[in-house]
Enzyme design. Structure first.
Site, PDB file in Angstrom:
ATOM      1  N   ASP A  11       0.876  -1.159   0.000  1.00  0.00           N
ATOM      2  CA  ASP A  11       0.000   0.000   0.000  1.00  0.00           C
ATOM      3  C   ASP A  11       0.925   1.224   0.000  1.00  0.00           C
ATOM      4  O   ASP A  11       2.097   1.114   0.364  1.00  0.00           O
ATOM      5  CB  ASP A  11      -0.863  -0.053   1.268  1.00  0.00           C
ATOM      6  CG  ASP A  11      -1.690   1.185   1.472  1.00  0.00           C
ATOM      7  OD1 ASP A  11      -2.340   1.623   0.506  1.00  0.00           O
ATOM      8  OD2 ASP A  11      -1.680   1.724   2.596  1.00  0.00           O
ATOM      9  N   ASP A  13       0.011   5.168   0.846  1.00  0.00           N
ATOM     10  CA  ASP A  13      -0.212   6.126   1.935  1.00  0.00           C
ATOM     11  C   ASP A  13      -0.360   5.401   3.273  1.00  0.00           C
ATOM     12  O   ASP A  13      -1.220   4.549   3.422  1.00  0.00           O
ATOM     13  CB  ASP A  13      -1.453   6.973   1.654  1.00  0.00           C
ATOM     14  CG  ASP A  13      -1.316   7.786   0.368  1.00  0.00           C
ATOM     15  OD1 ASP A  13      -0.211   8.280   0.100  1.00  0.00           O
ATOM     16  OD2 ASP A  13      -2.312   7.910  -0.370  1.00  0.00           O
TER      17      ASP A  13
END
EC number: 3.1.3.82
Length: 188
Positions: A11, A13
């Protein structure tokens, strides 16, 4: 048939960079301490590095796809300058309630759906059972489960960790920075 490779799905952020909310400008992009060294080590360990990121800010009109692509190119080059070569970057610009009509939709790519991971698997010949998904939210763990990723890793560097996300994860680590040593410990 190409030989399959294990991957670390990442991922963005809250996992790679500090999540300031809808990060889309270089000035606001801040790598989390230790993640670049960890990514370099994971590459040395033989893993492909694949970013899979929901970017609903595009659908919500917070920033444009072009702005996202400019930041992504900068991130990719910044990592390459530090000897970290990403094998793939997949993103979902959609959101069902988006204000930008072109991106307002229910899709298969937005996590918790596994679309981005499946696309990467097929294109990069990834061995999903030997792979890891690293993220800071329940949706990351759900996408990994739906794509049959071997190990789901929840990190504490993003949004506050929920009990539901912890229960969906196989491992809970403080940061992506801790992943190489955790994998090495498991492989002993």
């Amino acid at each position: 048939m190409a030989k399959s490779v294990p991957a670390i799905f990442l991922d963005r952020d809250g996992t790679i960079n500090v999540d300031h909310g809808y990060v889309h400008e270089i000035d606001a992009f801040e790598f989390i301490d230790g993640v670049i060294d960890a990514m370099r080590e994971l590459k040395k360990m033989g893993y492909a590095l694949v970013v899979v990121t929901n970017q609903s800010g595009i659908a919500r009109g917070k920033f444009t796809e072009a702005q996202f692509e400019t930041l992504t190119e900068w991130m990719d080059w910044s990592l390459a300058d530090r000897d970290v070569d990403l094998d793939g970057i997949y993103y979902c610009p959609h959101h069902p309630q988006g204000s930008i009509e072109e991106f307002r939709q229910v899709c298969d790519c937005r996590k918790p759906h596994p679309g981005m991971l499946i696309s990467a698997r097929d294109f990069l010949h990834i061995d999903m059972a030997a792979s890891y998904m690293v993220g800071d939210k329940l949706e990351d763990m759900q996408a990994a489960a739906a794509a049959n990723v071997g190990t789901k890793v929840l990190v504490r560097t993003g949004k506050p960790v929920t009990a539901e996300a912890e229960n969906a994860a196989d491992w809970v680590l403080n940061s992506l920075a801790d992943l190489p040593s955790a994998i090495k410990k498991q492989q002993k």
